[in-house]
Design a protein around this motif. Structure first.
Motif, PDB file in Angstrom:
ATOM      1  N   SER A  72      17.481 -14.741  10.743  1.00 40.32           N
ATOM      2  CA  SER A  72      17.762 -13.843  11.561  1.00 40.32           C
ATOM      3  C   SER A  72      16.080 -12.959  11.899  1.00 40.32           C
ATOM      4  O   SER A  72      15.072 -13.607  11.854  1.00 40.32           O
ATOM      5  CB  SER A  72      18.162 -12.519  11.495  1.00 40.32           C
ATOM      6  OG  SER A  72      18.897 -12.195  11.103  1.00 40.32           O
ATOM      7  N   VAL A  73      15.790 -13.823  13.372  1.00 42.55           N
ATOM      8  CA  VAL A  73      14.182 -13.339  14.328  1.00 42.55           C
ATOM      9  C   VAL A  73      14.304 -12.837  14.650  1.00 42.55           C
ATOM     10  O   VAL A  73      15.215 -12.261  16.030  1.00 42.55           O
ATOM     11  CB  VAL A  73      13.590 -14.594  14.636  1.00 42.55           C
ATOM     12  CG1 VAL A  73      12.482 -14.805  15.282  1.00 42.55           C
ATOM     13  CG2 VAL A  73      14.063 -16.028  13.666  1.00 42.55           C
ATOM     14  N   LEU A  74      13.132 -11.734  15.381  1.00 39.55           N
ATOM     15  CA  LEU A  74      13.270 -10.893  16.566  1.00 39.55           C
ATOM     16  C   LEU A  74      11.863 -10.882  17.087  1.00 39.55           C
ATOM     17  O   LEU A  74      10.570 -10.860  16.099  1.00 39.55           O
ATOM     18  CB  LEU A  74      13.694  -9.708  15.793  1.00 39.55           C
ATOM     19  CG  LEU A  74      13.413  -8.298  17.037  1.00 39.55           C
ATOM     20  CD1 LEU A  74      14.665  -8.402  17.711  1.00 39.55           C
ATOM     21  CD2 LEU A  74      13.882  -6.686  16.190  1.00 39.55           C
ATOM     22  N   VAL A  75      11.861 -10.945  17.993  1.00 41.10           N
ATOM     23  CA  VAL A  75      10.154 -10.758  18.684  1.00 41.10           C
ATOM     24  C   VAL A  75      10.324  -9.642  19.925  1.00 41.10           C
ATOM     25  O   VAL A  75      10.706  -9.079  20.839  1.00 41.10           O
ATOM     26  CB  VAL A  75       9.717 -11.933  19.633  1.00 41.10           C
ATOM     27  CG1 VAL A  75       8.729 -12.462  20.547  1.00 41.10           C
ATOM     28  CG2 VAL A  75      10.013 -13.496  19.309  1.00 41.10           C
ATOM     29  N   LEU A  76       9.799  -8.711  19.753  1.00 41.94           N
ATOM     30  CA  LEU A  76       9.616  -7.327  20.317  1.00 41.94           C
ATOM     31  C   LEU A  76       8.162  -7.919  21.248  1.00 41.94           C
ATOM     32  O   LEU A  76       6.998  -7.846  20.780  1.00 41.94           O
ATOM     33  CB  LEU A  76       9.474  -6.484  19.654  1.00 41.94           C
ATOM     34  CG  LEU A  76      10.146  -5.836  18.409  1.00 41.94           C
ATOM     35  CD1 LEU A  76      10.257  -5.140  17.586  1.00 41.94           C
ATOM     36  CD2 LEU A  76      11.576  -5.865  19.624  1.00 41.94           C
ATOM     37  N   SER A  77       8.185  -7.079  22.063  1.00 41.95           N
ATOM     38  CA  SER A  77       7.169  -7.528  23.104  1.00 41.95           C
ATOM     39  C   SER A  77       6.827  -5.461  23.697  1.00 41.95           C
ATOM     40  O   SER A  77       8.038  -5.691  25.118  1.00 41.95           O
ATOM     41  CB  SER A  77       7.264  -8.426  24.479  1.00 41.95           C
ATOM     42  OG  SER A  77       7.637  -9.614  24.606  1.00 41.95           O
ATOM     43  N   PRO A  78       6.317  -5.089  23.818  1.00 39.07           N
ATOM     44  CA  PRO A  78       5.477  -3.987  24.091  1.00 39.07           C
ATOM     45  C   PRO A  78       4.714  -3.779  25.462  1.00 39.07           C
ATOM     46  O   PRO A  78       4.232  -4.895  25.494  1.00 39.07           O
ATOM     47  CB  PRO A  78       5.154  -3.162  23.323  1.00 39.07           C
ATOM     48  CG  PRO A  78       4.315  -3.503  21.829  1.00 39.07           C
ATOM     49  CD  PRO A  78       4.822  -5.302  22.553  1.00 39.07           C
ATOM     50  N   ARG A  79       5.236  -3.137  26.665  1.00 36.33           N
ATOM     51  CA  ARG A  79       4.425  -2.537  27.506  1.00 36.33           C
ATOM     52  C   ARG A  79       3.286  -1.510  27.378  1.00 36.33           C
ATOM     53  O   ARG A  79       3.868  -0.202  26.965  1.00 36.33           O
ATOM     54  CB  ARG A  79       5.391  -2.323  28.299  1.00 36.33           C
ATOM     55  CG  ARG A  79       4.131  -1.891  29.953  1.00 36.33           C
ATOM     56  CD  ARG A  79       4.921  -1.619  31.478  1.00 36.33           C
ATOM     57  NE  ARG A  79       5.329  -0.965  31.335  1.00 36.33           N
ATOM     58  CZ  ARG A  79       7.382   0.039  31.125  1.00 36.33           C
ATOM     59  NH1 ARG A  79       8.092  -1.333  30.909  1.00 36.33           N
ATOM     60  NH2 ARG A  79       7.642   0.820  31.046  1.00 36.33           N
ATOM     61  N   LEU A  80       2.237  -1.409  27.115  1.00 32.77           N
ATOM     62  CA  LEU A  80       1.217  -1.104  26.375  1.00 32.77           C
ATOM     63  C   LEU A  80       0.765   0.403  27.495  1.00 32.77           C
ATOM     64  O   LEU A  80       1.307  -0.506  29.269  1.00 32.77           O
ATOM     65  CB  LEU A  80      -0.423  -2.000  25.891  1.00 32.77           C
ATOM     66  CG  LEU A  80       0.617  -2.044  25.124  1.00 32.77           C
ATOM     67  CD1 LEU A  80      -1.229  -3.185  24.341  1.00 32.77           C
ATOM     68  CD2 LEU A  80       1.061  -2.115  23.989  1.00 32.77           C
ATOM     69  N   ARG A  81       0.070   1.150  27.546  1.00 30.35           N
ATOM     70  CA  ARG A  81      -0.810   2.098  28.350  1.00 30.35           C
ATOM     71  C   ARG A  81      -0.990   1.320  29.610  1.00 30.35           C
ATOM     72  O   ARG A  81      -2.102   0.391  29.198  1.00 30.35           O
ATOM     73  CB  ARG A  81      -1.192   3.634  28.070  1.00 30.35           C
ATOM     74  CG  ARG A  81      -0.187   3.787  27.047  1.00 30.35           C
ATOM     75  CD  ARG A  81      -1.156   5.695  26.545  1.00 30.35           C
ATOM     76  NE  ARG A  81      -2.004   4.919  26.064  1.00 30.35           N
ATOM     77  CZ  ARG A  81      -2.656   5.936  25.247  1.00 30.35           C
ATOM     78  NH1 ARG A  81      -2.846   7.053  25.676  1.00 30.35           N
ATOM     79  NH2 ARG A  81      -3.699   5.377  24.224  1.00 30.35           N
TER      80      ARG A  81
END
Length: 381
Positions: A355-364
């Motif tokens: 399993s692989v998970l990539v998370l790209s958050p949008r910052l303030r």
């Protein structure tokens, strides 16, 4: 959908002799052999000694045709044996009764195979629906976080194994979980369903991420209580992107470290490891969370131990941080593909769920979500 080979999309690399549908050339064998025998019979001035080949035609039809088509081929064979001009039933060269019996038997076998195939299709459809309910496809975006994932169960013919991940938005921010249940395959699906259900509840009513991990631990402890020496446990990594902050909070319960992708570099985020879920140690040594500040364009890469513990022919482990740095500037969807392809080249025989998970958050303050997210959006468009 950004989950690669997730439920409903598992790649099937089996050959047709191991259960996959036969290739097109197999369907061509009966008519080609029939035409070849007929041409040879008509072109020969003397009775050819090839009548026995007609007995193979109904048998070959069983591989890829239904009972009606198999019966048609069998009838054609019997008719040809009785056509004098074909010279195929010359005494001593072919036995009409034997070939007729083979044709009837082939129709019966084809009927049984067709009904069994139909039953297997129904069973698989039900299994897919059940497993999709356990682990639904990962959306492209959850709140301010873009997501890309890859799932490869170790056991063929299953869509869910012992690994699990999920990303959910709730009143306390966006939370994600990746875990690995003891064992893999169908035997682990029930435990995966219980843990995912508990996680989704914590997203709504547990303000503290450590308390959310304790809820998952209690779920496994309760489930294994009726069984003596159950030894049921799981590792897990929980992440939280609190609203109004440029940070991620991490709680690890025996899971491999996550990696922070920043530009062309990949950093391991050391977290204080808590005990695995289900062993009952949370009361003695509860896990402690860690908060990591994020910069625009940062992404988080989380993988199960099926990646980090894969070995090559010499027994060396897959060097995930080093290899990940090579692909760190790729869009997330491309990144997970490259990691999987590189892992398969490194370790052709992978025996664990991956399993692989990539998370790209949008910052303030980010308009388009940062360089990595813009790249993802361009790739998707």
């Amino acid at each position: 959908m950004s989950t690669k080979a997730a439920p409903g999309q598992r790649d099937d690399h089996r050959g047709w002799l191991q259960g996959s549908p036969p290739p097109r050339w197999v369907r061509l064998l009966p008519p080609l052999l029939l035409v070849s025998v007929c041409v040879a019979g008509l072109a020969s001035s003397e009775p050819p000694d090839i009548g026995f080949l007609l007995g193979a035609i109904p048998s070959l039809a069983v591989l890829s045709y239904g009972p009606l088509a198999t019966a048609f081929f069998g009838a054609v064979v019997v008719v040809l044996l009785n056509v004098p001009a074909m010279q195929l039933n010359h005494p001593g060269n072919a036995d009409l009764l034997t070939i007729g019996f083979i044709a009837v038997l082939s129709v019966f076998v084809s009927l049984v195979r067709s009904r069994r195939d139909a039953h297997l299709v129904t069973v698989r459809s039900v299994a897919e629906a059940a497993q999709l309910a356990v682990l639904p496809p990962l959306p492209d975006r959850v709140g301010p976080v873009r997501c890309a994932g890859l799932y490869r169960p170790a056991q063929q013919e299953t869509l869910v194994g012992g690994d699990f991940f999920d990303v959910r938005e709730g009143p306390f921010g966006v939370r994600a979980v990746m875990g690995d249940v003891q064992g893999h395959g169908l035997s682990a699906v029930g435990t995966v369903a219980a843990l995912l259900g508990a996680f989704r509840e914590t997203v709504l009513d547990q303000r503290d991420l450590e308390a959310a991990a304790a809820r998952l631990d209690r779920r496994l402890v309760v489930d294994s209580a009726p069984v003596d020496h159950a030894e049921l446990f799981a590792t897990a990594l929980l992440l939280e992107f609190p609203p109004g902050t440029d940070a991620v909070r991490l709680v690890s319960c025996g899971h491999p470290y996550p990696l922070l992708l920043r530009g062309a570099k990949a950093f391991e985020l050391d977290t204080e490891q808590g005990p695995p879920l289900g062993l009952g140690f949370f009361g003695i040594s509860p896990p402690k969370g860690r908060t990591v500040g994020l910069e625009p364009g940062d992404r988080l890469f989380i993988a199960s131990d099926g990646v980090s513990e894969s070995r090559d022919a010499s027994g060396a482990f897959y060097p995930l941080p080093d290899r990940l740095a090579v692909f760190a500037e790729e869009p997330s969807d491309v990144l997970v593909d490259h990691v999987w392809e590189d892992l398969v080249r490194f370790s052709p025989s992978i025996s664990d769920d991956v399993s692989v998970l990539v998370l790209s958050p949008r910052l303030r303050g980010e308009r388009g979500g940062g360089e990595a997210e813009d790249a993802d959006a361009g790739a998707g468009g």
